[in-house]
Design an enzyme around this catalytic site. Structure first.
Site, PDB file in Angstrom:
ATOM      1  N   GLU A 104       0.844  -1.197   0.000  1.00 39.41           N
ATOM      2  CA  GLU A 104       0.000   0.000   0.000  1.00 39.41           C
ATOM      3  C   GLU A 104       0.878   1.245   0.000  1.00 39.41           C
ATOM      4  O   GLU A 104       1.986   1.230   0.559  1.00 39.41           O
ATOM      5  CB  GLU A 104      -0.888   0.023   1.251  1.00 39.41           C
ATOM      6  CG  GLU A 104      -1.787  -1.177   1.389  1.00 39.41           C
ATOM      7  CD  GLU A 104      -2.447  -1.283   2.751  1.00 39.41           C
ATOM      8  OE1 GLU A 104      -3.302  -2.157   2.914  1.00 39.41           O
ATOM      9  OE2 GLU A 104      -2.088  -0.506   3.659  1.00 39.41           O
ATOM     10  N   CYS A 112      23.691  22.985  30.514  1.00 40.96           N
ATOM     11  CA  CYS A 112      23.806  24.074  31.490  1.00 40.96           C
ATOM     12  C   CYS A 112      23.446  23.525  32.864  1.00 40.96           C
ATOM     13  O   CYS A 112      22.336  23.017  33.057  1.00 40.96           O
ATOM     14  CB  CYS A 112      22.853  25.217  31.103  1.00 40.96           C
ATOM     15  SG  CYS A 112      22.714  26.485  32.386  1.00 40.96           S
ATOM     16  N   ASP A 148       1.345  10.534   3.679  1.00 42.37           N
ATOM     17  CA  ASP A 148       1.954  11.454   4.636  1.00 42.37           C
ATOM     18  C   ASP A 148       0.852  12.323   5.225  1.00 42.37           C
ATOM     19  O   ASP A 148       0.585  13.441   4.784  1.00 42.37           O
ATOM     20  CB  ASP A 148       3.005  12.316   3.922  1.00 42.37           C
ATOM     21  CG  ASP A 148       3.877  13.077   4.915  1.00 42.37           C
ATOM     22  OD1 ASP A 148       3.856  12.725   6.108  1.00 42.37           O
ATOM     23  OD2 ASP A 148       4.572  14.009   4.495  1.00 42.37           O
TER      24      ASP A 148
END
Length: 671
Positions: free
Chosen positions: A113, A424, A117
């Site tokens: 198939e 950080c 999207d």
């Protein structure tokens, strides 16, 4: 006009209007003007008003909504919506084929198939009527978007024909045709509005709109491709595709039944060229074992079915110029470099940024100011830079060096041994870390706090109301101050405070995940909560005790010890405890129907006429039995149905394991 004449005219007008709607929204090729369409719609509405008994719920006059959905209800999927494993080359497909043959023999077929999207959607029908539409969500639960999906004209609200079960689920992909997307985007540009990035994002955003009448104005379509029923109606996936077409579902006509892996590869090659002729986007081909019994025999991994795979086409690549490198600080303090690019069209999307991942990737690319780079969008939301065109580099251009201090709070960055990312360490004073942690905490997969969103967290932080998660639970003491803020109405404040209060009932595993400890994902949090039972046991656990837990490795153990070793984190947990959050795993008492199968182990294989495999599993477990995952000498019984795998049957016979039917299982239970 007689009722029979009216019915004939109503049916004719309905059919015409549905076709014109399809031409306009889906094909983006209207054959009549808006004025002519509206006149026909008025004529139909007048007839329906004159003959109310002839009004059909599926009439074009009933399709455009106006109901404002204030929030989407979370719905648990009856069958999980798993993702597919991906491959990008023929050899991996050949390997997949060999794994299938080893498990079930050589007598099988594939269905190929197109891989659309779009946005995955699950539809539930009862007595032939659409009753529920749910997004994929996290695979186990999604959003109920039924009101919006009802406005998609290619999704039947009522089925025709016969042969469909009283209740079933069918899945597919909501998408937008390219011409319709281009037309809508041009309208937005003409109106001075921001155009959408790509059809998929547009479809996804549209489904989440609060006003269904606005959704009705957006040209969405849907292909259906997966039937789910309690009892198996068909022996093969191919049969089900043909049947659901007859029921009125929009099924893509380009699917193909393939008898060999060579047929599959030929189909893939064919559509690699033809995909650009389509009116919609595809990014690959889905390959499924055809026979349902063989699918059940092959089973699933935790994330995907073993009987299906998707072949992804090679990503499109373009060249553009690097304009600057900027840095983003995540909730865990990880600093990610991002390339800001001269806008370029890539795979239907205008690309302005690309991820650089980490300092190692920047070092590999050896980026210089103004470099021309090759950008690819291969299975990632954010495109990535593949390489640099050295021939175009300015000899005088300076090399780009990774920053040494946090761009948000100027704290010197650190990198732990063995890790690629710099981070950080100022988690208590770095704004994006503080807000990021709280945005993670309120998210659906964590505490799922209604009435609170990312923007609200940002605003509350900037106004000084919150700096720690525990501050959320004292916001009720500042209700009067909150009312003085812009865009904070009384109702929204009440909703927010109610959502925060309800979050106190969330289980320990959700709270643990919500804390945002490095490397503690949703699954790991569940395992830790189940093993240690409460937060005090977890905080006191040694390294050896932590790594003794299934799937907990050195990195996770060190992260937990480091986190709980800091007094500020322990103080925060005490504040959350005092606020009434759940830090103890609730022990669920299991009441068995009987202990008939106590001490006995079973494997269920094949397809059964009277029961689903899940029903048989529940029956065995409710009566004290245990379900095993593989055949071994420890197995007591193999419950065998039709189309069971030859390898399991052969192994069970070699080990002299009793092979019983579902009838024999029930007879054992009754006796």
């Amino acid at each position: 006009m007689s009722p029979s004449e009216a019915k004939q005219q109503i049916d004719q007008l309905s059919a015409e209007l549905k076709q014109h709607t399809y031409n306009y929204y889906v094909l983006a090729m209207p054959t009549i003007t808006d004025f002519e369409f509206d006149k026909k719609l008025e004529q139909l509405a007048a007839l329906e008003k004159q003959f109310p008994d002839l009004l059909d719920a599926d009439s074009p006059t009933q399709k455009v909504g106006g109901f404002i959905t204030k929030e989407f209800t979370t719905v648990k999927h009856r069958w999980p919506m798993l993702s597919l494993g991906n491959t990008y080359n023929a050899q991996e497909l050949l390997d997949f084929d060999q794994r299938i043959r080893k498990a079930i023999g050589d007598n099988f077929e594939y269905v190929c198939e197109l891989k659309f999207d779009g946005l995955s959607m699950s539809l539930t029908y009862e007595q032939g009527k659409l009753v529920k539409a749910v997004t994929r969500g996290d695979g186990t639960q999604g959003d109920d978007v039924t009101t919006n999906v009802r406005t998609i004209h290619t999704i039947p609200k009522r089925l025709h024909g016969d042969g469909y079960p009283d209740e079933f689920e069918i899945r597919g992909e909501v998408f937008m045709h390219l011409k319709a997307f281009d037309r809508l985007n041009q309208e937005r540009v003409d109106n001075g509005e921001q155009p959408y990035a790509n059809p998929r994002n547009f479809a996804s955003g549209t489904i989440k709109l609060q006003d269904s009448s606005e959704v009705a104005k957006r040209p969405l379509d849907c292909f259906l491709y997966g039937l789910y029923t309690e009892k198996t109606l068909f022996k093969t996936h191919w049969e089900s595709l043909q049947a659901v077409k007859d029921w009125g579902f929009h099924v893509n006509d380009e699917s193909r039944l393939c008898h060999t892996i060579d047929d599959v590869l030929a189909f893939i090659t064919e559509w690699d060229k033809r995909r650009f002729e389509l009116s919609y986007d595809i990014d690959g081909i889905v390959i499924k074992v055809n026979n349902y019994g063989q699918q059940q025999e092959l089973g699933f991994t935790a994330k995907s079915p073993r009987w299906a795979i998707s072949y992804k086409y090679k990503a499109e690549q373009v060249q553009t110029q690097l304009q600057a490198v900027t840095y983003q600080v995540g909730r865990t303090g990880a600093v990610t470099p991002v390339a800001n690019l001269k806008p370029v069209l890539l795979a239907g999307t205008t690309v302005k940024r690309a991820t650089l991942h980490n300092a190692n990737e920047m070092l590999r690319l050896d980026l210089h100011q103004g470099d021309w780079v090759y950008v690819e969008k291969g299975g990632e939301i954010i495109p990535k830079i593949i390489s640099v065109n050295l021939e175009k580099r300015d000899p005088s251009a300076a090399a780009i060096e990774y920053i040494t201090h946090c761009p948000a709070c100027q704290t010197q960055l650190k990198r732990q041994e063995g890790e690629a990312a710099f981070y950080c360490p100022n988690d208590e004073g770095c704004p994006p870390q503080i807000t990021g942690k709280m945005q993670h905490y309120i998210g659906r997969k964590a505490m799922n706090i209604d009435g609170l969103g990312d923007e609200t967290i940002d605003t509350l932080y900037q106004k000084g109301f919150i700096r720690h998660i525990s501050d959320l639970y004292v916001l009720k003491d500042h209700e009067d101050d909150l009312k003085q803020m812009d865009r904070f109405g009384e109702k929204s404040i009440t909703n927010m405070l109610d959502g925060i209060e309800r979050s106190k009932q969330m289980p320990f595993e959700k709270v643990l995940f919500g804390l945002g400890i490095r490397f503690i994902g949703e699954t790991v949090a569940k395992k830790l909560a189940a093993y240690f039972k409460n937060i005090d046991n977890l905080m006191a656990a040694s390294f050896e005790e932590l790594i003794a837990v299934d799937e907990i490795g050195d990195r996770i153990a060190h992260s937990l010890i480091e986190y709980f070793g800091e007094e500020k984190h322990r103080e925060e947990i005490e504040k959350l405890k005092a606020s009434g959050l759940q830090f103890v795993t609730e022990e669920k008492e299991v009441t068995l129907a009987s202990d008939t199968f106590a001490g006995k182990s079973f494997i269920i294989s094949g397809v059964f006429e009277k029961f689903s495999r899940d029903e048989l599993k529940d029956i065995i477990e409710q009566n004290g039995g245990k379900i095993l995952s593989s055949i071994s000498a420890k197995l007591n019984y193999l419950v065998a149905g039709d189309n069971m795998g030859p390898s399991k049957l052969e192994k069970a016979q070699k080990l002299n394991i009793p092979i019983i039917s579902d009838d024999e299982l029930m007879a054992m239970l009754e006796s």
